[in-house]
Write an enzyme that holds these catalytic residues in place. Structure first.
Site, PDB file in Angstrom:
ATOM      1  CB  THR A 125      -0.990  -0.008   1.301  1.00  0.00           C
ATOM      2  OG1 THR A 125      -1.745   1.198   1.304  1.00  0.00           O
ATOM      3  CG2 THR A 125      -0.347   0.013   2.558  1.00  0.00           C
ATOM      4  CG  HIS A 172       4.836 -11.712  16.961  1.00  0.00           C
ATOM      5  ND1 HIS A 172       5.617 -12.643  16.478  1.00  0.00           N
ATOM      6  CD2 HIS A 172       5.289 -10.922  17.787  1.00  0.00           C
ATOM      7  CE1 HIS A 172       6.818 -12.415  17.202  1.00  0.00           C
ATOM      8  NE2 HIS A 172       6.695 -11.507  17.886  1.00  0.00           N
TER       9      HIS A 172
END
Length: 409
Positions: A320, A372
């Site tokens: 992005t 994560h």
């Protein structure tokens, strides 16, 4: 014959759509394949073409959510277009009533006497008090003779606290489109359902700018007006880094990890209906020209509202670019079910240390948001460092020391 038009399936897993806009009116004559409505799914806005020619009768309102397969309109195939209207009909002729002169009444003109010179004028004592309060005489109404502002008026006057008077204070409540609601739902889910962290780095854009300045004109002339932009460099840097750190190119599926041996890169673009994320397929196999051509094709489709569900299905990693809007730094949100997203930002000339000396270079902050649960710190930081290395050494790492061949010149 009455033909029932039903909502076609715009894609797998889509169960309902929303009527965004009717492009025709009830009772209009429509031609076969004429676009009669725009419908929003949770992935894209699509046009609904007429299945036959005839007179249309609408069976749903704008904003209605209708199931796939439901009837949204009828088309009377025996109906014919109405004849063009011409001339003036008897019903359209306005009746003119003569007004007799003696019936015209002239309203009397009321002349108001001029306001007294004392109106709004404070007395000396009142002026002193108003000056101390920092109040203008025009802000209060005098109660004294002929409108004069008295000492009591000044004592009782309250300074304005900026309360708006006379300005517009309207509001409008508008239902979000199905696409916008789905985007909101996915963004909230990404925040709630992933262990999202963001790591940052900065990139010296001088090497890329040097290459672009040298070859962009020849690139554009050779490839039919396709520009050599930053996105091709970033896409190739990302596909190289994904090959080095494959966990960033994987996804969670319950208790399992799905790893991919290809790079379908989602490119976030702003369209008229909001954020859209079309996919550049097998970007690892594309050249600079191939990447730029595909991004341009998808961006034009998004801008023109022609993007399809297939264009946005899949994707293993997202890029992005908030820099086009002036963003210096951000923490991009993961595009689920992907595990990583790279945020680009604006390029600012900043002083940096180069070989022990301070130099001014065009710099860009980059950000990697990652899940994560599946990507550890070593992989996330290593991935972003690999992106930085490729962007700061594009001649060797992205062009194989042969830019003319890399750019197909």
């Amino acid at each position: 014959m009455i033909l029932e038009m039903k909502v076609p399936s715009p894609g797998e897993s889509i169960k309902e759509v929303e009527i965004a806009t009717w492009l025709v009116k009830d009772g209009d004559y429509v031609e076969k394949d004429q676009a009669i409505a725009e419908v929003d799914s949770d992935k894209a806005t699509l046009e609904l073409p007429a299945e036959a020619s005839g007179i249309i009768t609408l069976k749903a309102e704008e904003g209605d959510a209708v199931a796939v397969g439901a009837v949204v309109c009828h088309i009377d195939t025996d109906g014919a277009p109405s004849a063009p209207k011409g001339g003036t009909t008897t019903e359209a002729v306005e009746k003119v009533t003569e007004v007799k002169k003696e019936e015209i009444k002239v309203a009397p003109v009321v002349v108001q006497a001029p306001a007294s010179y004392a109106s709004g004028t404070p007395s000396p004592a009142a002026r002193k008090i108003l000056d101390e309060k920092n109040i203008q005489p025009s802000d209060i109404i005098g109660t004294g003779k002929d409108g004069r502002i008295t000492k009591d008026d000044a004592v009782n006057a309250v300074p304005s606290m900026g309360t708006p008077t006379g300005g517009s204070r309207g509001s409008e409540r508008t239902k979000l489109s199905m696409l916008r609601r789905k985007v909101a739902e996915r963004l909230v889910a990404a925040k709630n359902d992933t262990a999202m962290l963001t790591t940052f780095n900065e990139v010296n854009m001088t090497p890329i700018n040097t290459l672009r300045n040298e070859y962009k004109d020849a690139f554009k002339a050779k490839h039919g007006g396709i520009g050599l932009g930053y996105m091709s460099f970033f896409t190739k840097a990302v596909t190289r880094a994904l090959a080095l750190f494959p966990d960033v190119n994987s996804m969670m599926d319950g208790d399992y990890k799905i790893a991919y041996d290809f790079c379908d890169i989602s490119i976030a673009v702003s369209g008229p209906k909001g954020l859209m994320v079309p996919v550049v397929r097998n970007a690892e196999n594309l050249t600079f020209r191939g990447i730029e051509a595909d991004i341009k094709r998808l961006a034009v489709k998004a801008r023109d509202g022609q993007i399809t569900v297939d264009d946005m299905t899949g994707g293993t990693f997202t890029i992005t670019n908030g820099g086009v809007f002036g963003s210096m730094l951000s923490t991009p949100i993961i595009n689920p079910p992907q595990s990583g997203i790279l945020g680009m930002h604006n390029i600012i000339e900043r002083p940096i240390a180069v070989n022990g000396k301070v130099e001014i270079h065009p710099m860009m902050y980059v950000a990697l948001s990652y899940d994560h649960r599946i990507i550890d710190g070593r992989e996330s930081v290593g991935f972003l460092v690999a992106v930085k290395e490729a962007l700061e050494n594009p001649l060797e790492l992205l062009c194989d020391n042969n830019p003319k061949k890399a750019f197909e010149l």
